[in-house]
Write a protein that holds these residues in place. Structure first.
Motif, mmCIF file in Angstrom:
data_model
loop_
_atom_site.group_PDB
_atom_site.id
_atom_site.type_symbol
_atom_site.label_atom_id
_atom_site.label_comp_id
_atom_site.label_asym_id
_atom_site.label_seq_id
_atom_site.Cartn_x
_atom_site.Cartn_y
_atom_site.Cartn_z
ATOM 1 N N THR A 1 71.324 -16.937 25.208
ATOM 2 C CA THR A 1 69.872 -17.042 25.200
ATOM 3 C C THR A 1 69.399 -16.524 23.839
ATOM 4 O O THR A 1 70.216 -16.148 23.011
ATOM 5 N N GLN A 2 68.105 -16.579 23.578
ATOM 6 C CA GLN A 2 67.600 -16.079 22.304
ATOM 7 C C GLN A 2 66.596 -14.962 22.559
ATOM 8 O O GLN A 2 65.766 -15.078 23.454
ATOM 9 N N LYS A 3 66.709 -13.891 21.770
ATOM 10 C CA LYS A 3 65.663 -12.877 21.832
ATOM 11 C C LYS A 3 64.932 -12.875 20.501
ATOM 12 O O LYS A 3 65.484 -13.266 19.470
ATOM 13 N N TYR A 4 63.677 -12.461 20.531
ATOM 14 C CA TYR A 4 62.924 -12.342 19.294
ATOM 15 C C TYR A 4 63.353 -11.083 18.550
ATOM 16 O O TYR A 4 63.597 -10.041 19.166
ATOM 17 N N PRO B 1 57.216 -14.216 24.030
ATOM 18 C CA PRO B 1 56.009 -15.052 24.009
ATOM 19 C C PRO B 1 56.348 -16.540 24.061
ATOM 20 O O PRO B 1 57.210 -17.000 23.321
ATOM 21 N N HIS C 1 66.092 -24.501 30.259
ATOM 22 C CA HIS C 1 67.183 -23.775 29.595
ATOM 23 C C HIS C 1 68.165 -24.723 28.912
ATOM 24 O O HIS C 1 68.166 -24.828 27.707
ATOM 25 N N LYS D 1 65.464 -14.456 31.271
ATOM 26 C CA LYS D 1 66.435 -14.600 30.195
ATOM 27 C C LYS D 1 66.691 -16.067 29.862
ATOM 28 O O LYS D 1 67.132 -16.387 28.773
ATOM 29 N N ILE E 1 73.881 -14.000 27.678
ATOM 30 C CA ILE E 1 72.982 -13.931 28.832
ATOM 31 C C ILE E 1 73.232 -12.650 29.608
ATOM 32 O O ILE E 1 72.301 -12.003 30.071
ATOM 33 N N ASP F 1 72.974 -12.562 36.172
ATOM 34 C CA ASP F 1 71.866 -13.216 35.483
ATOM 35 C C ASP F 1 71.820 -14.713 35.710
ATOM 36 O O ASP F 1 70.773 -15.345 35.543
ATOM 37 N N ARG G 1 62.253 -16.869 26.335
ATOM 38 C CA ARG G 1 62.239 -15.414 26.449
ATOM 39 C C ARG G 1 61.206 -14.895 25.469
ATOM 40 O O ARG G 1 61.163 -15.340 24.334
ATOM 41 N N SER H 1 63.561 -8.939 25.399
ATOM 42 C CA SER H 1 63.105 -10.240 24.892
ATOM 43 C C SER H 1 62.635 -10.118 23.444
ATOM 44 O O SER H 1 62.714 -11.081 22.695
#
Lengths: 425, 425
Positions: free
Chosen positions: B412-415, A404, B400, A398, B125, B208, A402, A370
Motif C-alpha cells: 500500500t502507499q502511505k503519505y 487524504p 485497491h 490500508k 500491508i 489486514d 490511505r 497513513s
C-alpha cells in the motif's frame, strides 16, 4: 435526480431503483469529456447563486425544525447555510473545475517481449454512495468530486438537513441538465427512513463504494453492516515525537501547532512523546505555553518529574481527546516511541522532530500510519495542504486509498493490453 | 512457523495467537532489507531441494488418504507433488528473488508552496491471510510473494494437503531462520477444523487482508462472512468482439486462441461477439476450426443462420463454461457489443478486434473490466504475461488492485510529509 418514495412499494425498492438509475447514468458519465463535466459543475455554481434566497428559505425550514426538536447550538451552527457558506460552496465547485481530470490517464505502459504493450488506465469506480450527517455543504462537495472523477453518486444526508439538501439537489440537477448529462448522475435520497441506509450499503449490484462522513459510531455501524466496500475514516490519535537529535528551535513550535492549530481536526496531536535526553530542555517552556493557551496536560511519571501536571492513566494513551487535553510521555529511545505509536495510535498521522538521518528514515519506514511526517506538525494532514485541491475524506484504511482522498482516490485503474494479433502459447 | 492446536484452549484462541505472532513478525519484516528477504527465499529453495524426498513422502501420505476418501482423479492430480512440481516451486522462488522490491519506493514527491515536500511511499500491508484449496504449491508461491512485499502471511491450505503443507512449511521456516527473520513471518494453520477459517477472516485486529484462492463458492462464503477486507477473484466470463473494422486476417486466430489456449483459465473466452457485417466472412471458417478442435457451439438466431449450431439460451450468455463450449452472438453495432459485455460479463477481461481508432478508444474507455484488450486474446490475462513476474491472483474487485495482482498489489502507499519546521495557519 430526486425521486419520491411514494412511487415505490418500499424503501428497499426505492433504493434499488435509485441504484439502477445511478448505474445507468454512470455508464454515460464514465466517458464524458472533462469539458462537459466542468460545464456541469460551473452550471451548478451558477444555479446556487441564482437560488441563493431559495436555499436560505429551505435552510430556515430545517433550522426552525431543529430548534423545535431541541438540537444543540453546535449542531444548529453546522446546519446553517449562511451567505458565506453558500459562497464557499460556489468556490468549492470552481476549485474542482480547476483540478486535473484523472480519468483516462495511462501509467506504466510498457512493451512486453512479444510486442504487447501493457499499462494501467485510470477509470471511474462507477457508483458511489455517500452517507453523511448534518452539514448540507457536503451535498455539493461530494457531488462535485464524484462527478469530476466520472462517478455517479447517491447522497444520503441527515434528516435534519432534508429541506436544504433537496434545495441543493435541485441546483445539482440544473447543472447536470445544462451540460446534457443524465440527471441521475447525482441522486439525493429523499426519505428520512433509516432503512434507506441499510438498503444502500447492501446494494452491491448497483453500488461500488460507500463513503461515510460522520462520527465514529456512524462509520462503525456502516462498516459492520455493509456488503458494499466502505472507505473508512476513523479516528486520528496522532503523535509528535521529539527525538534526542531534534532541532529544539523548531520542536516547540511544531508540537504547539500540532495541538493548537485546531483541537477538533483528526490530525490534531493527542499524545506528545519526548526523548528523555531533551525532556528538561523542551518540556518546561512548551508546557507553560500549552497551559497558558488552555490545554490540560497529563503526563507519565517521568514527565511529571520535569513539569508538574496530572498523571496520565493507561486509558489516556488510547484516547482521541479532540479537545484541549494532551497526554505526554517521556521515552528512552526511538524504538520505545515507535512501539508506543504503533500500539496506541490509530495509524492516522504521526510526526518525528529530528535532524538525525537514520532516525528519520527508521520512523518513516517503521511507523505504520497513513501519513508519516518529518519536522512538520500532524495538523497538516489535509487534502488541500497535500495539494489534492479538495478531499472527500481521510482514509484510515490500508487498502485502495490511505490518507487524504482526492479525485485520484475516487478512481481505479484497469489494465489495457494493446496488441497486433499476438497469440499465447 | 507452525503451531499446534493442543497448546490452546480453542481454535479461536489458536488463530488469535497466530495473528498476534504474525503481527509482531510483520513489524520486523516491514523494514527488512531486500537482500535479507531474498536470502530467506533462496534458503527456502535450498531446503525444498534438500527435503525433496521428505516432501514426496509427506505428499504420499496425503495422496493415500485422498484415494481412500475417494477424491476424484482431477483433485488427486492437483494434489500430487511430482519432481517437476517441486522443480517449479524452486524456480518460482528464484523468480520472486529476481523481482524488484516495491517497498520503500517513493512516488509523486512534490514541493508545496510552503516548502513541505509531500509524496507517497510504498509500504507493506502488514499481515495477509491466504485461504486456498488442494494445490500444495500455493503454500510456497503465496509465502514467497507475501514475504518479498514485506508482509507476514498466515496460510490455510486444504485439509487434503495437510501433510504436504506441513512439510513445505518446515522448509519455509528453515529459510526464514537462515536469513535471521522471525519464524512467524509465515505461519501455516495446523488444524483442519473449519472454524479456523471463520476465526481468521474475522480477526481484524491482527489481519489486514484476506486472499482466498479457490472456487467460486469458497470465495463467496469468505466475502460474505469476513470482517477483514477480502481481495476477491471471482469468475472470468470473458468476451472477444470482432468489430466491423477488424483485420480479418488476425481475428480468427485471436478468437481461436482466446477459447482454446486453455479452457480452464479465467481468461478463456466464453462468448464471441461478431459484428453482423463480417459474420459471413468470419464465422464459417472459425466455427469449423473450433468444432474440429472439439468445441461445442451455441449461437443466437442470426449466428445459427450463418452456421448451423445449437441455439444459445438466455442462460448461456451468463455462463462461464470453463470448458469446450462457446456461445456466439451476432451484434448490429459496437454499442450493442459493449452493452452485452457490461451486462452479462464478469468485468474480468474483454477484447476487441478492430483497426478503427475511435472504436478501439470507445471500447477501452467504456468496457468496465479489469483488463480491456485490443487485437489480443483474453487468455493473456495473467501476471507473468503482464510482466509482473508472478501473481497471487487476479482481482475482480474494483478497489485497491484490479486484474493480475503481483508484488505491488501486496503493498500500500502511505503519505510522507517532509518539512523543516513549517507550521499550519
Amino acid at each position: 435526480m430526486t425521486q419520491t418514495v411514494a412511487d415505490t412499494a418500499s424503501v428497499n425498492d426505492y433504493i434499488r431503483r435509485l441504484g439502477r438509475t445511478a448505474r445507468e447514468a454512470s455508464q454515460v458519465l464514465r466517458s464524458a469529456p472533462t469539458a462537459i463535466k466542468n460545464q456541469a459543475l460551473l452550471a451548478m455554481a451558477q444555479a446556487l447563486e441564482v437560488e441563493r434566497e431559495a436555499l436560505k428559505v429551505a435552510n430556515d425550514e430545517d433550522l426552525t425544525r431543529a430548534r423545535a426538536n431541541g438540537l444543540s447550538e453546535a449542531l444548529i451552527d453546522r446546519l446553517a447555510l449562511t451567505d458565506a457558506r453558500i459562497d464557499s460552496m460556489i468556490k468549492g465547485l470552481e476549485t474542482v473545475v480547476s483540478l486535473p481530470d484523472p480519468v483516462g490517464t495511462i501509467d506504466q505502459l510498457k512493451a512486453q517481449a512479444n510486442g504487447l504493450r501493457i499499462g494501467k488506465r485510470r477509470t471511474p469506480i462507477g457508483v458511489i454512495g455517500i452517507i453523511y450527517e448534518s452539514r448540507p455543504n457536503v451535498t455539493i462537495d461530494a457531488a462535485a468530486l464524484c462527478l469530476k472523477a466520472g462517478n455517479a453518486a447517491i447522497l444520503r444526508g441527515g434528516s435534519e438537513a432534508s429541506a436544504s439538501n433537496a434545495a441543493i439537489a435541485r441546483c445539482v440537477v440544473r447543472g447536470l441538465e445544462a451540460a446534457g448529462l443524465p440527471a441521475h448522475c447525482i441522486s439525493v435520497v429523499e426519505t428520512t427512513d433509516r432503512a434507506a441506509v441499510g438498503a444502500l450499503i447492501q446494494d452491491s449490484e448497483h453500488v461500488d463504494l460507500i463513503i461515510p462522513r460522520g462520527g465514529k459510531s456512524l462509520i462503525e455501524r456502516i462498516s459492520r453492516d455493509a456488503t458494499v466496500p466502505v472507505l473508512k475514516h476513523l479516528e486520528g490519535l496522532c503523535h509528535v515525537y521529539i527525538d534526542a537529535f531534534a532541532d529544539l528551535s523548531i520542536a516547540e513550535d511544531i508540537a504547539f501547532n500540532a495541538k493548537c492549530f485546531r483541537y477538533g481536526i483528526c490530525g490534531a496531536m493527542e499524545t506528545l512523546l519526548v526523548h528523555e535526553s531533551v525532556a528538561t530542555q523542551v518540556l518546561p517552556s512548551l508546557c507553560a505555553r500549552l497551559e497558558a493557551y488552555g490545554v490540560e496536560l497529563k503526563g507519565c511519571p517521568a514527565t511529571c518529574e520535569v513539569v508538574e501536571m496530572a498523571a496520565a492513566s493507561e486509558e489516556d494513551w488510547a484516547t482521541e481527546y479532540l479537545g484541549p487535553t494532551l497526554s505526554i510521555k517521556t521515552v528512552a529511545s526511538l524504538d520505545e516511541a515507535m512501539k508506543h505509536i504503533n500500539h496506541y495510535g490509530s495509524h492516522h498521522s504521526d510526526a518525528i522532530v529530528t535532524e538525525h538521518l537514520s532516525n528519520s528514515e527508521r520512523f518513516m519506514s517503521d511507523v505504520d500510519s497513513s501519513s508519516v511526517m518529518l519536522n512538520a506538525p500532524t495538523c497538516f494532514a489535509d487534502g488541500a495542504e497535500y495539494g489534492l485541491g479538495a478531499e472527500i475524506g481521510i482514509s484510515t484504511d490500508k487498502l485502495h486509498a490511505r490518507g487524504p482522498v482526492g479525485l485520484e482516490g475516487l478512481t481505479t485503474q484497469k489494465y489495457i493490453v494493446l496488441g497486433q494479433g499476438q497469440l499465447r502459447g
